[in-house]
Write a protein that holds these residues in place. Structure first.
Motif, short mmCIF file in Angstrom:
data_model
loop_
_atom_site.label_atom_id
_atom_site.label_comp_id
_atom_site.label_asym_id
_atom_site.label_seq_id
_atom_site.Cartn_x
_atom_site.Cartn_y
_atom_site.Cartn_z
N ALA A 188 0.84 -1.21 0.00
CA ALA A 188 0.00 0.00 0.00
C ALA A 188 0.87 1.25 0.00
N ARG A 189 0.34 2.29 -0.58
CA ARG A 189 0.96 3.62 -0.52
C ARG A 189 0.24 4.39 0.58
N PHE A 190 0.99 5.22 1.28
CA PHE A 190 0.44 5.96 2.40
C PHE A 190 0.57 7.46 2.18
N ALA A 191 -0.27 8.20 2.87
CA ALA A 191 -0.24 9.66 2.83
C ALA A 191 -0.03 10.18 4.24
N ILE A 192 0.61 11.34 4.31
CA ILE A 192 0.85 12.01 5.59
C ILE A 192 0.07 13.31 5.58
N PRO B 9 -10.17 19.77 13.61
CA PRO B 9 -10.95 18.53 13.58
C PRO B 9 -10.29 17.48 12.67
N LEU B 10 -10.23 16.27 13.15
CA LEU B 10 -9.64 15.17 12.39
C LEU B 10 -10.73 14.38 11.67
N PRO B 11 -10.36 13.63 10.63
CA PRO B 11 -11.35 12.76 10.00
C PRO B 11 -11.76 11.64 10.97
N ALA B 12 -12.85 10.97 10.66
CA ALA B 12 -13.33 9.87 11.51
C ALA B 12 -12.34 8.70 11.42
N LEU B 13 -11.55 8.51 12.46
CA LEU B 13 -10.51 7.50 12.45
C LEU B 13 -11.06 6.08 12.44
N GLU B 14 -12.23 5.88 13.04
CA GLU B 14 -12.78 4.52 13.12
C GLU B 14 -13.14 3.95 11.76
N THR B 15 -13.23 4.78 10.73
CA THR B 15 -13.56 4.29 9.39
C THR B 15 -12.32 3.91 8.59
N LEU B 16 -11.14 4.19 9.12
CA LEU B 16 -9.90 3.94 8.39
C LEU B 16 -9.42 2.51 8.61
N ARG C 238 0.41 14.53 13.29
CA ARG C 238 0.71 13.85 12.03
C ARG C 238 -0.18 12.62 11.94
N LEU C 239 -0.99 12.55 10.90
CA LEU C 239 -1.85 11.41 10.63
C LEU C 239 -1.32 10.69 9.40
N VAL C 240 -1.01 9.41 9.54
CA VAL C 240 -0.57 8.58 8.42
C VAL C 240 -1.71 7.61 8.13
N LEU C 241 -2.12 7.56 6.88
CA LEU C 241 -3.20 6.66 6.48
C LEU C 241 -2.97 6.18 5.06
N LYS C 242 -3.67 5.12 4.68
CA LYS C 242 -3.55 4.63 3.31
C LYS C 242 -4.07 5.69 2.35
N GLU C 243 -3.40 5.84 1.22
CA GLU C 243 -3.84 6.83 0.23
C GLU C 243 -5.28 6.59 -0.19
N ALA D 186 -1.82 16.91 1.47
CA ALA D 186 -1.17 15.76 2.09
C ALA D 186 0.03 15.33 1.24
N SER D 187 1.02 14.77 1.88
CA SER D 187 2.18 14.21 1.19
C SER D 187 1.87 12.75 0.89
N ARG D 188 1.86 12.40 -0.37
CA ARG D 188 1.50 11.04 -0.80
C ARG D 188 2.73 10.26 -1.25
N GLY D 189 2.56 8.95 -1.39
CA GLY D 189 3.61 8.11 -1.96
C GLY D 189 4.59 7.52 -0.95
N TRP D 190 4.17 7.38 0.29
CA TRP D 190 5.03 6.82 1.33
C TRP D 190 4.85 5.32 1.41
N ARG D 191 5.92 4.61 1.77
CA ARG D 191 5.89 3.16 1.96
C ARG D 191 6.21 2.83 3.41
N ALA D 192 5.61 1.76 3.90
CA ALA D 192 5.79 1.34 5.29
C ALA D 192 6.68 0.10 5.34
N LEU D 193 7.70 0.15 6.19
CA LEU D 193 8.62 -0.97 6.39
C LEU D 193 8.59 -1.37 7.86
N HIS D 194 8.69 -2.65 8.10
CA HIS D 194 8.93 -3.10 9.48
C HIS D 194 9.64 -4.43 9.44
N PHE D 195 10.39 -4.72 10.51
CA PHE D 195 11.09 -5.99 10.62
C PHE D 195 10.12 -7.04 11.10
#
Length: 139
Positions: free
Chosen positions: A25-29, A37-44, A57-62, A72-81
């Protein structure tokens, strides 16, 4: 975790094999001033909400990005070990610092289940090269 669709990148290191999960997935910041006011987080399907010196800072799927949010800044990738010991926020912050010292913008964002290292898709190959310089090797 049914929302994780990933590409597994494997690196060798002296202790064995280290697997790094790169979500497809690509993410947006999105940046918000405190009190906005923030968007409804429970729908994400995925999000990370944290604060820093610039505000929230809210990070969510594009694909989940509300239409009302602009700039918003788009095109981010998520990495984890995949190894929980390597996925500690402290280790991710150290790697993030190294990437930033190489002028690769990155940041660590926690979620309820784990922390992720975010790198812009345009810098993903450079980030992988830096990891290779840290004695990780492509297999």
């Amino acid at each position: 975790m049914p929302w994780v669709k990933s590409l597994i990148l494997c690196y060798g290191y002296q202790g064995g094999l280290m697997k790094i999960n790169c979500l497809r997935a690509r993410f947006a910041i999105c940046r918000f001033k405190v009190g906005t006011p923030l968007p409804a987080l429970e729908t994400l399907s995925f999000y990370s909400l944290s604060s820093d010196t610039e505000g929230l800072r809210l990070v969510l799927k594009e694909k989940d990005m509300p239409k009302r949010i602009r700039g918003a800044s788009r095109g981010w990738r998520a990495l984890h070990f995949l190894d929980e010991n390597d996925n500690s926020e402290q280790r991710l912050n150290l790697l993030c610092s190294r990437l930033n010292s190489e002028e690769i913008e990155s940041f660590v964002a926690p979620t309820y289940e784990m922390s992720f290292l975010f790198v812009h898709n345009d810098d993903l190959q450079m980030a992988m090269d830096v990891m290779g310089d840290l004695e990780y090797q492509w297999l």
